[in-house]
Design a protein around this motif. Structure first.
Motif, mmCIF file in Angstrom:
data_model
loop_
_atom_site.group_PDB
_atom_site.id
_atom_site.type_symbol
_atom_site.label_atom_id
_atom_site.label_comp_id
_atom_site.label_asym_id
_atom_site.label_seq_id
_atom_site.Cartn_x
_atom_site.Cartn_y
_atom_site.Cartn_z
ATOM 1 N N VAL A 24 100.411 20.283 44.216
ATOM 2 C CA VAL A 24 101.480 20.789 43.850
ATOM 3 C C VAL A 24 101.403 22.216 43.035
ATOM 4 O O VAL A 24 100.910 22.383 42.158
ATOM 5 C CB VAL A 24 102.562 19.875 42.815
ATOM 6 N N GLY A 25 101.831 23.237 43.581
ATOM 7 C CA GLY A 25 101.516 24.444 43.011
ATOM 8 C C GLY A 25 102.832 25.233 42.277
ATOM 9 O O GLY A 25 103.965 24.502 42.233
ATOM 10 N N VAL A 26 102.547 26.242 41.484
ATOM 11 C CA VAL A 26 103.655 26.620 40.457
ATOM 12 C C VAL A 26 104.742 27.353 41.380
ATOM 13 O O VAL A 26 105.856 27.100 41.086
ATOM 14 C CB VAL A 26 103.118 27.744 39.721
ATOM 15 N N GLU A 27 104.455 27.929 42.643
ATOM 16 C CA GLU A 27 105.594 28.230 43.503
ATOM 17 C C GLU A 27 106.467 27.287 43.648
ATOM 18 O O GLU A 27 107.834 27.266 43.918
ATOM 19 C CB GLU A 27 105.137 29.186 44.422
ATOM 20 N N ARG A 28 105.823 25.928 44.092
ATOM 21 C CA ARG A 28 106.892 24.856 44.424
ATOM 22 C C ARG A 28 107.603 24.371 43.369
ATOM 23 O O ARG A 28 108.961 24.277 43.458
ATOM 24 C CB ARG A 28 105.744 23.884 44.738
ATOM 25 N N ILE A 29 106.953 24.406 42.166
ATOM 26 C CA ILE A 29 107.795 23.928 40.814
ATOM 27 C C ILE A 29 109.024 25.110 40.756
ATOM 28 O O ILE A 29 110.212 24.571 40.529
ATOM 29 C CB ILE A 29 107.045 23.798 39.662
ATOM 30 N N LEU A 30 108.587 26.235 40.711
ATOM 31 C CA LEU A 30 109.574 27.336 40.408
ATOM 32 C C LEU A 30 110.732 27.226 41.491
ATOM 33 O O LEU A 30 112.087 27.461 41.119
ATOM 34 C CB LEU A 30 109.067 28.636 40.676
ATOM 35 N N ALA A 31 110.454 27.068 42.652
ATOM 36 C CA ALA A 31 111.557 26.853 43.752
ATOM 37 C C ALA A 31 112.359 25.672 43.415
ATOM 38 O O ALA A 31 113.675 25.680 43.791
ATOM 39 C CB ALA A 31 110.877 26.613 45.303
ATOM 40 N N GLU A 32 111.842 24.457 43.192
ATOM 41 C CA GLU A 32 112.799 23.378 42.785
ATOM 42 C C GLU A 32 113.257 23.386 41.438
ATOM 43 O O GLU A 32 114.330 22.373 41.295
ATOM 44 C CB GLU A 32 111.933 22.209 43.273
ATOM 45 N N ALA A 33 112.767 24.079 40.378
ATOM 46 C CA ALA A 33 113.408 23.858 39.134
ATOM 47 C C ALA A 33 114.862 24.272 39.093
ATOM 48 O O ALA A 33 115.727 23.417 38.692
ATOM 49 C CB ALA A 33 112.648 24.457 38.158
ATOM 50 N N PRO A 34 115.440 25.280 39.658
ATOM 51 C CA PRO A 34 114.538 26.679 39.833
ATOM 52 C C PRO A 34 114.466 27.465 38.677
ATOM 53 O O PRO A 34 115.218 27.239 37.812
ATOM 54 C CB PRO A 34 115.795 27.301 41.087
ATOM 55 N N ALA A 35 113.611 28.128 38.784
ATOM 56 C CA ALA A 35 113.220 29.286 37.774
ATOM 57 C C ALA A 35 112.457 30.619 37.922
ATOM 58 O O ALA A 35 111.753 30.461 39.087
ATOM 59 C CB ALA A 35 112.395 28.510 36.448
ATOM 60 N N THR A 36 112.372 31.659 37.252
ATOM 61 C CA THR A 36 111.564 32.410 37.552
ATOM 62 C C THR A 36 110.067 32.533 36.993
ATOM 63 O O THR A 36 109.931 31.360 36.113
ATOM 64 C CB THR A 36 112.038 33.858 36.964
ATOM 65 N N ARG A 37 109.190 33.179 37.735
ATOM 66 C CA ARG A 37 107.747 33.136 37.253
ATOM 67 C C ARG A 37 107.764 33.454 35.654
ATOM 68 O O ARG A 37 106.867 32.863 34.945
ATOM 69 C CB ARG A 37 106.912 34.147 38.239
ATOM 70 N N ALA A 38 108.368 34.503 35.373
ATOM 71 C CA ALA A 38 108.480 35.091 33.900
ATOM 72 C C ALA A 38 108.933 33.884 33.008
ATOM 73 O O ALA A 38 108.261 33.585 31.834
ATOM 74 C CB ALA A 38 109.359 36.170 33.697
#
Length: 209
Positions: A44-58
């Motif tokens: 599970v990569g960070v991009e997957r977590i950001l997409a499902e949270a959802p949240a921005t990289r910042a």
């Protein structure tokens, strides 16, 4: 230990850790905990977590400087949940033997939960084999606490009998049975594994007889 409504020892529970609470942080940690436990940490990569949270990289990096920080928060949340569950079992039991039975029951009951995918710590250890890795150290610290807690209970159960077994040996035997049950339940059938585990716990408690 989270996605399950009730999770037994080492199931996926999230915690706010020591960085302070915020809705965004809790959402990221809850999402990551669910995905890490279900699919594996490295998968599970960070991009997957950001997409499902959802949240921005910042937002992610404001709360977690790296993915490793998020993994550590995840495992510390599981640890905190397990400690609370074991503490509750001890505080509400009428005897040390019943406390050990209650801890065993929590393990056995977890095997039948729909979300159960094994022990979060064993799964993490398989992905982080380096003994000096911070993730591996969290796993080892958790297991050391768990074994020590069980050994203290076995010390009280065995008392001062001249045939008194070694409480540390009993605690390690309990952990070994627990590891086996949590690893093999989905292969050998929950009912049979749960029954075998419960018999094993009772056997440790009645070894003097």
């Amino acid at each position: 230990m989270a996605t399950p409504t009730r999770s037994a020892p080492d199931g996926p529970k999230s915690s706010s850790g020591g960085h302070g609470r915020s809705e965004a942080r809790e959402r990221l940690l809850s999402t990551a905990s669910r995905l890490f436990y279900r699919e594996g940490i490295r998968a599970v990569g960070v991009e997957r977590i950001l997409a499902e949270a959802p949240a921005t990289r910042a937002t992610f990096y404001r709360h977690f400087p790296s993915k490793e920080d998020l993994v550590l928060a995840y495992l510390r949340g599981v640890d905190a949940h397990t400690r609370a569950e074991v503490r509750a079992a001890i505080e509400t039991a009428s005897s040390p033997a019943d406390a050990l039975r209650a801890v065993g029951t929590a393990v056995a009951d977890s095997l039948a939960e729909p979300e159960f995918r094994g022990c979060a710590f064993l799964k993490a250890a398989a992905e982080y084999p380096d003994p000096d890795d911070p993730v591996r150290r969290v796993v080892l610290d958790h297991r050391a606490w768990y074994t020590t807690t069980l050994a203290k209970l076995f010390t009280q159960v065995f008392g001062t009998s001249p045939r008194r077994p070694d409480p540390q040996h009993a605690a390690r035997h309990f952990v070994m049975m627990r590891d086996g049950a949590m690893t093999g339940a989905h292969l050998d059938g929950v009912d049979s594994v749960r029954a075998a585990f419960n018999r094993g716990v009772e056997g440790l408690l009645t070894v003097l007889h």
